[in-house]
Scaffold this motif. Structure first.
Motif, PDB file in Angstrom:
ATOM      1  N   ASN A  34       0.666  -1.069   0.092  1.00  0.00           N
ATOM      2  CA  ASN A  34       0.085   0.036   0.024  1.00  0.00           C
ATOM      3  C   ASN A  34       0.931   1.368  -0.051  1.00  0.00           C
ATOM      4  OD1 ASN A  34       0.982  -0.323   2.644  1.00  0.00           O
ATOM      5  ND2 ASN A  34      -0.757   0.071   3.534  1.00  0.00           N
ATOM      6  N   ALA A  35       1.914   1.308  -0.878  1.00  0.00           N
ATOM      7  CA  ALA A  35       2.675   2.669  -1.086  1.00  0.00           C
ATOM      8  C   ALA A  35       1.665   3.609  -1.212  1.00  0.00           C
ATOM      9  CB  ALA A  35       3.833   2.383  -1.952  1.00  0.00           C
ATOM     10  N   ASP A  36       0.951   3.756  -2.152  1.00  0.00           N
ATOM     11  CA  ASP A  36       0.290   5.050  -2.612  1.00  0.00           C
ATOM     12  C   ASP A  36      -0.724   5.315  -1.493  1.00  0.00           C
ATOM     13  OD1 ASP A  36      -1.393   2.695  -2.986  1.00  0.00           O
ATOM     14  OD2 ASP A  36      -2.555   3.443  -4.379  1.00  0.00           O
ATOM     15  N   GLU A  37      -1.124   4.558  -0.624  1.00  0.00           N
ATOM     16  CA  GLU A  37      -2.166   4.785   0.603  1.00  0.00           C
ATOM     17  C   GLU A  37      -1.145   5.482   1.536  1.00  0.00           C
ATOM     18  OE1 GLU A  37      -5.084   2.867   3.813  1.00  0.00           O
ATOM     19  OE2 GLU A  37      -4.160   1.611   2.332  1.00  0.00           O
ATOM     20  N   GLU A  92       1.660   7.152   1.181  1.00  0.00           N
ATOM     21  CA  GLU A  92       1.883   8.387   0.347  1.00  0.00           C
ATOM     22  C   GLU A  92       0.838   9.558   0.837  1.00  0.00           C
ATOM     23  OE1 GLU A  92       4.404  11.275  -1.416  1.00  0.00           O
ATOM     24  OE2 GLU A  92       5.006   9.206  -1.138  1.00  0.00           O
ATOM     25  N   ARG A  93      -0.556   9.131   0.431  1.00  0.00           N
ATOM     26  CA  ARG A  93      -1.637   9.874   0.844  1.00  0.00           C
ATOM     27  C   ARG A  93      -1.757  10.399   2.040  1.00  0.00           C
ATOM     28  NH1 ARG A  93      -4.779   6.190  -2.389  1.00  0.00           N
ATOM     29  NH2 ARG A  93      -5.539   5.524  -0.697  1.00  0.00           N
TER      30      ARG A  93
END
Length: 73
Positions: free
Chosen positions: A36-39, A41-42
């Motif tokens: 969940n790298a994008d989560e 980052e958010r």
């Protein structure tokens, strides 16, 4: 005292509901590593942090301008 308690409740609620490392669902707890790298980052680059990144790091900008401009005259 109520302000501090409110801040604590806010932070705990925010972490429980939005932090990508907190796994409340059983399906998320089963996996050892979440992709969940994008989560993440958010979560780390939230709107307030993005706003602060565009601002100059000054505490009193008007006071700083007043003293810096008055010395140049």
């Amino acid at each position: 005292m109520s302000f501090v308690t409110g801040m604590c409740v806010f932070q705990l609620t925010r972490n429980m509901l939005m932090n990508p490392d907190v796994r409340v669902n059983k399906s998320n707890r089963q996996s050892a590593v979440l992709e969940n790298a994008d989560e993440g980052e958010r979560y780390s680059q939230h709107a307030f942090r993005r706003f602060l990144s565009t601002q100059r790091p000054e505490v009193f900008p008007a006071l700083n301008r007043f003293f810096s401009e008055s010395g140049n005259k």
